[in-house]
Design a protein around this motif. Structure first.
Motif, PDB file in Angstrom:
ATOM      1  N   ILE A   3      22.933  71.634  38.822  1.00 13.02           N
ATOM      2  CA  ILE A   3      24.021  71.246  38.091  1.00 13.02           C
ATOM      3  C   ILE A   3      22.752  69.983  36.912  1.00 13.02           C
ATOM      4  CG2 ILE A   3      26.111  71.636  38.754  1.00 13.02           C
ATOM      5  CD1 ILE A   3      25.822  68.237  39.521  1.00 13.02           C
ATOM      6  N   SER A   4      22.749  69.394  35.337  1.00 13.89           N
ATOM      7  CA  SER A   4      21.951  68.552  35.472  1.00 13.89           C
ATOM      8  C   SER A   4      22.726  68.209  34.195  1.00 13.89           C
ATOM      9  CB  SER A   4      21.621  69.768  33.968  1.00 13.89           C
ATOM     10  OG  SER A   4      22.252  69.895  33.597  1.00 13.89           O
ATOM     11  N   SER A   5      22.288  66.880  34.161  1.00 15.62           N
ATOM     12  CA  SER A   5      22.685  65.283  33.084  1.00 15.62           C
ATOM     13  C   SER A   5      23.415  65.841  32.303  1.00 15.62           C
ATOM     14  CB  SER A   5      21.204  64.866  33.351  1.00 15.62           C
ATOM     15  OG  SER A   5      20.818  64.114  34.382  1.00 15.62           O
ATOM     16  N   ALA A   6      23.240  67.442  31.991  1.00 16.88           N
ATOM     17  CA  ALA A   6      23.809  67.599  30.536  1.00 16.88           C
ATOM     18  C   ALA A   6      25.451  68.294  30.831  1.00 16.88           C
ATOM     19  CB  ALA A   6      23.314  68.486  29.913  1.00 16.88           C
ATOM     20  N   ASP A   7      25.834  68.029  32.220  1.00 14.82           N
ATOM     21  CA  ASP A   7      26.749  68.454  32.738  1.00 14.82           C
ATOM     22  C   ASP A   7      27.498  66.881  33.651  1.00 14.82           C
ATOM     23  OD1 ASP A   7      26.491  71.008  32.629  1.00 14.82           O
ATOM     24  OD2 ASP A   7      25.159  71.058  34.802  1.00 14.82           O
ATOM     25  N   LEU A   8      27.359  66.117  32.966  1.00  9.25           N
ATOM     26  CA  LEU A   8      28.212  64.706  32.901  1.00  9.25           C
ATOM     27  C   LEU A   8      29.039  64.734  31.754  1.00  9.25           C
ATOM     28  CD1 LEU A   8      25.187  62.011  34.161  1.00  9.25           C
ATOM     29  CD2 LEU A   8      27.610  62.661  35.463  1.00  9.25           C
ATOM     30  N   SER A   9      28.960  65.319  30.573  1.00 10.11           N
ATOM     31  CA  SER A   9      29.172  64.863  29.831  1.00 10.11           C
ATOM     32  C   SER A   9      30.991  65.541  29.722  1.00 10.11           C
ATOM     33  CB  SER A   9      28.557  66.516  28.396  1.00 10.11           C
ATOM     34  OG  SER A   9      29.222  67.602  29.048  1.00 10.11           O
ATOM     35  N   SER A  10      31.062  66.557  30.593  1.00  9.08           N
ATOM     36  CA  SER A  10      32.600  66.564  31.370  1.00  9.08           C
ATOM     37  C   SER A  10      32.947  65.269  31.551  1.00  9.08           C
ATOM     38  CB  SER A  10      32.779  67.636  32.402  1.00  9.08           C
ATOM     39  OG  SER A  10      32.242  67.111  33.338  1.00  9.08           O
ATOM     40  N   TYR A  11      33.271  64.089  31.907  1.00 10.99           N
ATOM     41  CA  TYR A  11      32.986  63.227  32.649  1.00 10.99           C
ATOM     42  C   TYR A  11      33.475  61.567  31.694  1.00 10.99           C
ATOM     43  CZ  TYR A  11      32.285  65.233  37.210  1.00 10.99           C
ATOM     44  OH  TYR A  11      32.416  65.842  38.662  1.00 10.99           O
ATOM     45  N   ARG A  12      33.262  61.741  30.129  1.00 12.66           N
ATOM     46  CA  ARG A  12      32.655  60.872  29.423  1.00 12.66           C
ATOM     47  C   ARG A  12      34.027  60.785  29.364  1.00 12.66           C
ATOM     48  NH1 ARG A  12      29.473  60.018  25.739  1.00 12.66           N
ATOM     49  NH2 ARG A  12      27.953  61.309  25.557  1.00 12.66           N
ATOM     50  N   GLY A  13      33.954  59.348  29.770  1.00 13.59           N
ATOM     51  CA  GLY A  13      35.767  58.892  29.299  1.00 13.59           C
ATOM     52  C   GLY A  13      36.833  59.543  29.893  1.00 13.59           C
ATOM     53  N   LYS A  14      37.190  59.992  31.277  1.00 20.93           N
ATOM     54  CA  LYS A  14      37.228  60.352  32.016  1.00 20.93           C
ATOM     55  C   LYS A  14      38.670  58.946  32.946  1.00 20.93           C
ATOM     56  CE  LYS A  14      37.543  62.413  36.657  1.00 20.93           C
ATOM     57  NZ  LYS A  14      36.734  62.632  37.833  1.00 20.93           N
ATOM     58  N   TYR A  15      37.916  58.239  32.749  1.00 18.21           N
ATOM     59  CA  TYR A  15      38.542  57.098  33.421  1.00 18.21           C
ATOM     60  C   TYR A  15      38.856  55.868  31.657  1.00 18.21           C
ATOM     61  CZ  TYR A  15      38.599  58.946  37.715  1.00 18.21           C
ATOM     62  OH  TYR A  15      38.783  59.342  39.057  1.00 18.21           O
ATOM     63  N   ASP A  16      39.121  55.993  30.867  1.00 16.41           N
ATOM     64  CA  ASP A  16      39.518  54.803  30.143  1.00 16.41           C
ATOM     65  C   ASP A  16      40.462  54.879  30.431  1.00 16.41           C
ATOM     66  OD1 ASP A  16      38.864  55.022  27.401  1.00 16.41           O
ATOM     67  OD2 ASP A  16      40.270  55.819  26.183  1.00 16.41           O
ATOM     68  N   GLY A  17      40.203  53.254  30.166  1.00 18.27           N
ATOM     69  CA  GLY A  17      41.179  52.778  29.489  1.00 18.27           C
ATOM     70  C   GLY A  17      41.815  51.519  31.880  1.00 18.27           C
ATOM     71  N   GLN A  18      40.801  52.205  32.447  1.00 14.87           N
ATOM     72  CA  GLN A  18      41.335  52.670  33.619  1.00 14.87           C
ATOM     73  C   GLN A  18      40.387  51.325  34.278  1.00 14.87           C
ATOM     74  OE1 GLN A  18      42.601  56.093  35.857  1.00 14.87           O
ATOM     75  NE2 GLN A  18      42.628  57.214  34.059  1.00 14.87           N
ATOM     76  N   THR A  19      40.316  50.955  35.458  1.00 14.23           N
ATOM     77  CA  THR A  19      39.873  49.864  36.728  1.00 14.23           C
ATOM     78  C   THR A  19      39.105  51.477  37.325  1.00 14.23           C
ATOM     79  OG1 THR A  19      41.369  48.076  36.570  1.00 14.23           O
ATOM     80  CG2 THR A  19      39.419  48.601  38.223  1.00 14.23           C
ATOM     81  N   VAL A  20      38.097  51.289  37.483  1.00  9.90           N
ATOM     82  CA  VAL A  20      36.964  51.532  38.539  1.00  9.90           C
ATOM     83  C   VAL A  20      35.991  50.730  39.605  1.00  9.90           C
ATOM     84  CG1 VAL A  20      34.801  52.705  39.305  1.00  9.90           C
ATOM     85  CG2 VAL A  20      36.181  53.328  36.659  1.00  9.90           C
ATOM     86  N   PHE A  21      36.737  51.387  41.085  1.00  6.09           N
ATOM     87  CA  PHE A  21      35.644  50.405  41.825  1.00  6.09           C
ATOM     88  C   PHE A  21      34.225  50.515  42.203  1.00  6.09           C
ATOM     89  CE2 PHE A  21      40.559  49.675  41.747  1.00  6.09           C
ATOM     90  CZ  PHE A  21      40.678  48.357  41.615  1.00  6.09           C
TER      91      PHE A  21
END
Length: 221
Positions: A3-21
């Motif tokens: 997989i490539s860095s370009a495939d990270l696009s599917s994660y863009r905004g995945k946790y919009d407004g949430q808390t990530v630990f």
């Protein structure tokens, strides 16, 4: 399949407004009840795979820019001991040390430089002389409202710099100043976007610079 860095696009905004630990490996994290993080967005760094096993949660990402976790007796923490659903973020320049068998679950992230903050990690990241740089910049990309740092103490006590015991503890990290500078700059970027990067360790050297929030407060919120 790689997989490539370009495939990270599917994660863009995945946790919009949430808390990530984000779980580091400083001694203070041993005081936390991380069972509270089950079913919450979590990213681990280096030896924090041990916490995943102890508290039975599944990190979204395992992150490292440290070749020791790909090529030494620690490499199982970056490989076979990871949950099969956990993806890996690995600094591109240490890729030669990695096991090719894990390429299909690994994003090898391009290194832009040492100091700075990338808002588009699919194009590269700044490494800050610490693996913590990867999850912080990834959490921005995923739209996190709050990014909470646990076990990011930056104290590196000679006897036990991490929450787990090591046969040969790494010497005191000479890049603490670089790390603090860049984490603080990242916090400013979050603040300017009406988001926040907070520290959950009372012992952390980041306490004078970042807002402190306890884990209990964040999970109740």
């Amino acid at each position: 399949m790689q997989i490539s860095s370009a495939d990270l696009s599917s994660y863009r905004g995945k946790y919009d407004g949430q808390t990530v630990f984000v779980l580091g490996t400083g001694p203070s994290i041993a005081q936390e009840d991380l069972s509270l993080l089950r079913d919450r967005p979590v990213m681990t760094v280096n030896g924090a795979t041990l916490l995943q096993e102890k508290y039975d949660f599944v990190p979204d990402f395992f992150c490292t820019s440290d070749a020791r976790f790909l090529s030494s007796d620690k490499k199982d923490l970056a490989a076979d001991r990871l949950h099969p659903d956990t993806k890996r973020l690995v600094r591109d320049v240490i890729r030669p040390y990695d096991d090719p068998a894990f390429a299909d679950r690994t994003f090898y992230i391009n290194t832009i430089g040492k100091n700075g903050f990338s808002k588009q990690i699919d194009r590269g990241f700044y490494f800050w002389c610490t693996s913590i740089s990867l999850p912080i910049q990834m959490a921005w990309y995923m739209g996190a409202r709050t990014v909470a740092l646990l076990g990011v103490d930056l104290t590196y006590a000679k006897s036990q710099p991490r929450f787990y015991e090591e046969d040969s503890p790494q010497p005191v990290d000479p890049f603490v100043g670089v790390q603090i500078r860049n984490i603080v700059d990242a916090a400013r970027a979050f603040e300017q976007d009406r988001r926040e990067l907070v520290v959950c360790s009372e012992e952390s050297l980041l306490r004078p610079y970042l807002t402190y929030r306890s884990l209990a407060e964040l999970v109740q919120k």
